[in-house]
Design an enzyme around this catalytic site. Structure first.
Site, mmCIF file in Angstrom:
data_model
loop_
_atom_site.group_PDB
_atom_site.id
_atom_site.type_symbol
_atom_site.label_atom_id
_atom_site.label_comp_id
_atom_site.label_asym_id
_atom_site.label_seq_id
_atom_site.Cartn_x
_atom_site.Cartn_y
_atom_site.Cartn_z
ATOM 1 N N ASP A 1 94.487 29.915 39.302
ATOM 2 C CA ASP A 1 93.909 28.597 39.050
ATOM 3 C C ASP A 1 92.765 28.659 38.040
ATOM 4 O OD1 ASP A 1 95.632 27.480 40.827
ATOM 5 O OD2 ASP A 1 94.107 26.717 42.201
ATOM 6 N N ASP A 2 92.513 27.496 37.417
ATOM 7 C CA ASP A 2 91.293 27.185 36.660
ATOM 8 C C ASP A 2 91.255 27.725 35.235
ATOM 9 O OD1 ASP A 2 90.512 25.983 38.965
ATOM 10 O OD2 ASP A 2 89.030 27.485 39.537
ATOM 11 N N HIS B 1 89.427 19.080 35.968
ATOM 12 C CA HIS B 1 89.193 19.699 37.276
ATOM 13 C C HIS B 1 88.494 18.725 38.224
ATOM 14 C CE1 HIS B 1 88.088 22.823 40.273
ATOM 15 N NE2 HIS B 1 89.181 23.416 39.791
ATOM 16 N N HIS C 1 92.204 33.517 40.916
ATOM 17 C CA HIS C 1 91.588 32.713 39.857
ATOM 18 C C HIS C 1 91.416 33.568 38.607
ATOM 19 C CE1 HIS C 1 90.408 30.493 43.484
ATOM 20 N NE2 HIS C 1 90.360 29.423 42.710
ATOM 21 N N HIS D 1 96.563 21.582 36.396
ATOM 22 C CA HIS D 1 95.444 21.605 37.349
ATOM 23 C C HIS D 1 94.439 20.514 36.965
ATOM 24 C CE1 HIS D 1 93.608 23.489 40.719
ATOM 25 N NE2 HIS D 1 92.561 23.990 40.081
#
Length: 750
Positions: free
Chosen positions: A107-108, A162, A259, A158
């Site tokens: 993620d991210d 965010h 991540h 995603h």
């Protein structure tokens, strides 16, 4: 008193437009497009900075932000189901990861430091991954995403910033998804059907706030992906803990979360190889989310699966080729972000240089102004023997019926012997008749009123210089009033034979309005403080048209007041330098002038001033390579004028825009303190300038508002002038409307 007319006028005919009126009409026709272009340039740069700020909503830790909300509307089969949620056929269905299988998700990202390292590890161990990317980061680092897709990794959305979509409107949800799809299209030429919501976890955490979002996205064809095994690597608990927490229990399959961005990820990079080796040793295989879905379809007999969920040609099953408008809009977005990514850092460096230059200028102004004041106000200071011989005062006038009587009344009280030459430049409001009547009523016998066809202020001044009887000529505007000793003080420097011209101290008479107070601050601080500095440096750039004096022969030798530029005062001043004449500032020679009373008139005046200054500098660019006094001005005065009257003000609005940008997107408190510190420095300079000019400090209360409003207008005027110059435009004199509210000096209020 005598009257001279250069050419008679017929009667009974319709009056033809004057030269100024015709020129003003042409200028007005061209002015609006250039104003619009100037505003568009500033707006474009502001938009770039706002785009950059929007993209810099940096991703932090992925900790959950909401717990304990009701889930009464969420089906039990979803809450108890697997980590992959689809809406095939309009029905919510969850899919679990098969036993002994890992869907490795990140993620991210992307992040320029950590994502390439993750990709290298996956490539080294031949393990596929599914990356849920933040759209703003994709647009900032498109090359990383392109490498990711080429390597065969799978990508999902995603959101763009965010943001927790549970609390957003339907329009915001769609915008977040669309913008991320465009970023993916521009970066890698693909779109995706996979989605993971920020701050999501396992399916049993879905609540009544988030469920409508998943339903809406499911109806749009998105597959929502959750987690059933979380490494919690964002907590940085240590490599062994990360490996332990990412390991499914009892050989079960799992959608495992790591991540590759959102913070310092060195522990993730260290833990990932150890984790892969451990899971492979335990008999696990790795796949993508598409691979999980295809395995489920294969088990159900719906379709054959391929390795890691890829379609023929190597494209992941969740990916779609971007084409048409989406592809072009995506490339445009990535290109715009690239411009913003380059512009803002470059702007930061440039503004830092400008800031240092501005602070240096303030320091130099204060030091030299103090030195100038102490030097010129010593008890025994004198230019030489007192100048007492008569001088000629030239008053060019065009439609000055409101002011000309007050102007002559102030000259009638002069303590120095003068002759007055009023040059009526084709006025249509009876200016010459009013001037003659005023002179008669005041008992002024040495006044001449010369009428000429409308030819502009420079021609009127030249006519007056030729008609002057004395060797020193004082020039003033038709809306200006002199203090009784102004002429006497103004001509004293001519006791020094080197002095060829003298600048007086122009004051704003109508200072009791907001616009007038702003201009009063500018005149005292920006003009007179500057003149003290330039005087000591021997590179005075401008003698104000409101109050200035010249040796008559010097003006004639220079060819008179030039019509080549709109700033004839700057033009003739530079010509004095080039002729080897010294130009000085006489602070004690005070005149009161009527400043523009409206924003429109102020814009017209300053537009002409700034454009005319550029013309004059370009006309005299040859002094850059001259020797002697001319070269001194070219290598000292001209760079200072260009730097502090053109370049620095041109960048100054960007300082304000950048300050606002920093307050919104970086650090509000630090940015506000920095702005207040700069304002404090300016207040100190202004207060010192007011002290030197013996002005009352109460007007400084208007300075913060001046910085927020008036200064911005001056910036736009300068940008407008630069656009006009760069596009080869021509501007002519534009007459300002006068009210005559500036009376005799005795009535002027300080």
């Amino acid at each position: 008193m005598t009257t001279t007319t250069s050419r008679g006028r017929g009667r009974g005919r319709r009056r033809a437009p004057t030269r100024i009126e015709r020129a003003a009409g042409r200028a007005a026709a061209l002015q609006k497009p250039r104003v619009i272009l100037a505003l568009l340039l500033l707006l474009a740069l502001t938009s770039v900075m706002l785009l950059d700020g929007y993209l810099r909503a940096e991703v932090g830790g992925d900790q959950r932000v909401r717990t304990g909300a009701s889930a009464g509307d969420v089906p039990d089969e979803v809450l108890d189901g697997g980590p992959v949620l689809t809406f095939r056929g309009g029905r919510a269905t969850t899919v679990s990861v098969p036993d002994k299988t890992i869907a490795l998700t990140f993620d991210d990202g992307p992040n320029p430091t950590w994502t390439p390292q993750v990709l290298r590890i996956l490539r080294e161990y031949d393990v596929p991954g599914t990356f849920f990317l933040v759209g703003s980061m994709v647009s900032r680092y498109p090359d990383i995403v392109a490498d990711m897709v080429r390597q065969g990794e799978e990508v999902g959305i995603h959101t763009f910033t965010h943001v927790d979509l549970s609390y957003q409107s339907s329009a915001r949800v769609r915008r977040e998804m669309t913008q991320t799809q465009l970023a993916l299209a521009g970066a890698a030429g693909i779109t995706t059907t996979l989605f993971r919501a920020p701050y999501s976890s396992e399916t049993d955490a879905i609540d009544d706030y988030s469920w409508p979002v998943y339903k809406e996205l499911g109806e749009d064809g998105y597959t929502s992906v959750f987690v059933d095994t979380d490494s919690d690597d964002w907590k940085r608990p240590g490599v062994s803990k990360i490996v332990q927490w990412a390991t499914p229990a009892d050989g079960k399959g799992a959608s495992v979360l790591f991540h590759d961005a959102g913070g310092e990820r060195s522990q993730t990079i260290e833990a990932l190889p150890a984790y892969i080796k451990k899971m492979k040793a335990a008999g696990y295989t790795f796949t993508t989310i598409s691979g999980v879905l295809q395995q489920q379809d294969t088990a159900a007999g719906d379709a054959p699966g391929t390795a890691a969920g890829q379609r023929a040609g190597g494209l992941q099953a969740a990916h779609r080729r971007a084409s048409g408008v989406t592809l072009y809009e995506g490339k445009a977005l990535v290109a715009a972000v690239a411009v913003a990514e380059w512009t803002v850092p470059a702007l930061s460096v440039g503004l830092m240089v400008v800031g240092v230059a501005v602070m240096g200028r303030f320091a130099m102004m204060l030091l030299l102004a103090r030195r100038h004041f102490r030097q010129r106000n010593r008890r025994r200071f004198a230019w030489g023997a007192e100048v007492t011989r008569p001088v000629s005062v030239i008053v060019p006038a065009y439609n000055e019926k409101e002011c000309i009587a007050n102007t002559l009344k102030s000259l009638a009280g002069s303590t120095h012997p003068i002759e007055v030459v009023v040059v009526d430049d084709g006025s249509t409001d009876g200016t010459s008749e009013i001037a003659r009547e005023a002179a008669r009523s005041l008992g002024m016998t040495d006044v001449r009123v010369i009428r000429q066809d409308n030819a502009g202020k420079p021609a009127a001044l030249n006519n007056g210089v030729r008609a002057a009887r004395h060797d020193i000529v004082v020039m003033m505007d038709g809306d200006t009033v002199f203090e009784p000793d102004a002429v006497h003080q103004l001509v004293q420097p001519f006791a020094d034979p080197e002095v060829g011209a003298v600048a007086g101290n122009a004051k704003v008479g109508n200072r009791d309005t907001v616009i007038g107070a702003w201009q009063h601050i500018e005149y005292v601080m920006g003009f007179n403080l500057d003149r003290r500095m330039y005087d000591l440096l021997r590179c005075m750039p401008t003698i104000p048209g409101a109050i200035g004096a010249f040796r008559r022969d010097a003006v004639l030798e220079a060819g008179g007041m030039s019509e080549d530029t709109l700033a004839e005062d700057t033009d003739i001043t530079i010509a004095m330098h080039r002729a080897g004449r010294r130009v000085v500032y006489q602070e004690h020679a005070r005149a009161w002038t009527e400043a523009p009373g409206s924003l429109k008139q102020l814009w017209s005046q300053r537009y002409r001033w700034s454009y005319g200054t550029m013309q004059a500098l370009w006309k005299h660019r040859g002094c850059l390579t001259d020797r002697g006094p001319s070269g001194r001005f070219g290598r000292v005065g001209m760079p200072l004028v260009v730097l502090f009257q053109i370049v620095t003000p041109l960048f100054a609005p960007l300082i304000d825009v950048f300050t606002a940008y920093s307050m919104i997107f970086i650090d509000f408190r630090a940015s506000l303190l920095a702005w207040l510190a700069v304002l404090g420095v300016q207040l100190v300079c202004a207060a010192y300038a007011f002290r030197l000019d013996r002005e009352k400090y109460r007007y400084l209360l208007m300075m913060p508002l001046q910085q927020l409003a008036y200064r911005q207008m001056m910036y736009l005027v300068l940008i407008h002038s630069c656009v006009t110059a760069l596009t080869g435009g021509r501007l002519r004199w534009q007459k300002l409307k006068r009210t005559g509210e500036v009376g005799t000096p005795a009535g002027a209020t300080r």
